[in-house]
Design an enzyme around this catalytic site. Sequence first.
Site, PDB file in Angstrom:
ATOM      1  N   SER A  72       0.828  -1.196   0.000  1.00 51.82           N
ATOM      2  CA  SER A  72       0.000   0.000   0.000  1.00 51.82           C
ATOM      3  C   SER A  72       0.873   1.261   0.000  1.00 51.82           C
ATOM      4  CB  SER A  72      -0.962  -0.049   1.189  1.00 51.82           C
ATOM      5  OG  SER A  72      -2.029   0.836   1.016  1.00 51.82           O
ATOM      6  N   ASP A  96      -8.622  -5.781  -5.863  1.00 53.38           N
ATOM      7  CA  ASP A  96      -8.301  -4.661  -4.979  1.00 53.38           C
ATOM      8  C   ASP A  96      -9.100  -3.429  -5.408  1.00 53.38           C
ATOM      9  OD1 ASP A  96      -7.179  -2.736  -3.336  1.00 53.38           O
ATOM     10  OD2 ASP A  96      -5.123  -3.436  -3.640  1.00 53.38           O
ATOM     11  N   HIS A 105      -7.069  -6.112  -1.222  1.00 52.12           N
ATOM     12  CA  HIS A 105      -5.868  -5.400  -0.746  1.00 52.12           C
ATOM     13  C   HIS A 105      -5.190  -6.261   0.319  1.00 52.12           C
ATOM     14  CE1 HIS A 105      -3.595  -1.724  -0.788  1.00 52.12           C
ATOM     15  NE2 HIS A 105      -3.796  -1.463   0.490  1.00 52.12           N
TER      16      HIS A 105
END
Length: 632
Positions: free
Chosen positions: A189, A293, A324
């Site tokens: 991320s 995601d 994610h």
Amino acid sequence: MGRIRWWALPCAALVLAGAAPVAVAEQVRDGRSQPVFAAEPVRETVWVETGLDGDGDGVIDRVAADIARPAGTDQPVPVIMDASPYYSCCGRGNENEFKTYDDQGRPLGFPLFYDNYFVPRGYATVLVDLAGTNRSEGCVDVGGPSDITSAKAVIDWLNGRATGFDAATGGNPVGAGWSTGDVGMIGKSYDGTIANGVAATGVEGLRTIVPIGAISSWYDYYRSDGVSFGFDPVGLAQNVEEGGRPDCHQVKQELVAGAPTNGDATPLWTERDYVPTADRVTASVFAVHGLGDLNVKTVQFGPWWDALAAKDVPRKLWLSQTGHVDPFDFRRAEWVDTLHRWFDRWLLGIDNGITEEPAASIERAPDTWADEPGWSGEQAQATTLHPREDGLGTEPAPGGTASFTDDPSLDEYDWAARPDQQSPARTLFSTAPLSGDLRLAGTGSVTVTAVPSTPTAHLSAMLVDYGPATTRDYLGQGEGIRTLQTESCWGESRPGDDACYKDTEATTTDVDFEIIARGWADLANHESLSAERPLEPGKRYAMTFRLATTDHVVPAGHQLALIIGGTDSAFIVAPRQPGQIGLDLAQTSVTLPVVGGLPAVTSARVDAAANKPPQVRPDRVPARPEVQLNRD
């Protein structure tokens, strides 16, 4: 003089604290680094000057780099670095681990398994607090110069080009003579985003990056071709600063001013787009992304990968069916093994053959992976299909129109759930059942010629695979995984720093359709993303906008559909005056990244018995996302 690489010294010895010398040949066995550094690691913090004064106090900012490195050796070691804003505000990993410190303020608990596993194998682990977070000075600017420079400065320090100190203020200079200067950055991320951004500076010493679910363009995280997702970077900055730092008010004002809510692209976003400078990347890249995601969407992966491929950067790719999620939590044993060999190759110089192995691995069904020599998306052929009054086909429509009325209370799941029924809120164009498998891999686009009835109009488009399938439940709470109560251990556990993590397993769901690519746009940005133009009701406007990158096989017998609607309330903000939008079908199309050729495609006539529109059972409709989107 440059840094000495220990693998270039075949006669050297590696010395363990309290142990006899260990020959280099014993540390590298069977083509892998071995866990021979059994002594308690050296744990320390160095505060590195960034050269910036983000908080405006007249003093150059310092960022905290927490280090765990092998003890008892006089041979320099390479570094695995994770630069993150999350070490004190939010935690890292599936179990939300935070950094911890002993009574003297020395680093003790390192989130994730990297130090536990790699330090005994001859690596140092360096966890950097981005500027403005945890113990670092400065201000968060969400992917801008402060963020990127604060991580790059640590690489410069490891290579003798920046100054480090043993205290946050004052203190004594500290060098990094224990390091070869070779660095591999990793992170999921925001952390992986920083790895992308630092690599795009071309900094010397960065040998590889491993971005996981990472951003390559912050505009595409907050906006999409002129529309807003309804949240802004200042909120994230304040969150990771744990409420916001008073001396960073000016930086926050710049974030607000530079990110207009109308969705226009501005210099702030250009500065936070790493794709145009991907030609500076000299590091190898091992990218991982979840095809499901919906937080860091796959449009972040596709253009970045294409830019790396254009330069022929050494690269490897995993694409999962998860959302994610870190690969440690969806393919753990294979991930640790592959990451180990990847770092051995690029940081220790071990010729272990990993670069000759299949470069791409794609999850086709839950826990079922397909390998290929290189990602086939790089060779996909742009193929155009055309919406017609009788469905979706290869031939352009001879004419005709379609229209819908923007209803901001509905979203893509409402539009897709009843494909056999007319809806005033969207248009749906479907093929007949496909005669063969159709693989789409890459980034597609939609071109529309639209006629709005009001001065403002937003558009949403999606590709839908209609047909029965069992997929990972990436829309569920775990985004495709379930956390179990059992644990497995990866490396050496030490007091205050456990190497054991809860196991996970795949969660699955049975569905009759899957949305495989999405895109959104503001018709007022048809001429330029940097400036919207008021629309004239009744006038025709042409616009092309992107669909998110995908890698999906539509099986034979399934039907592929294109849906075009107005406000997709699951993602975008409604225009000021939602209205009716007409489409000129002869000037509307979808361009698909097709791999392996297009099977015979015919349109699905609603009134033709042989080509019925798709059918969906109510109990097999994908659930709306249970996760909070855009959370990090």
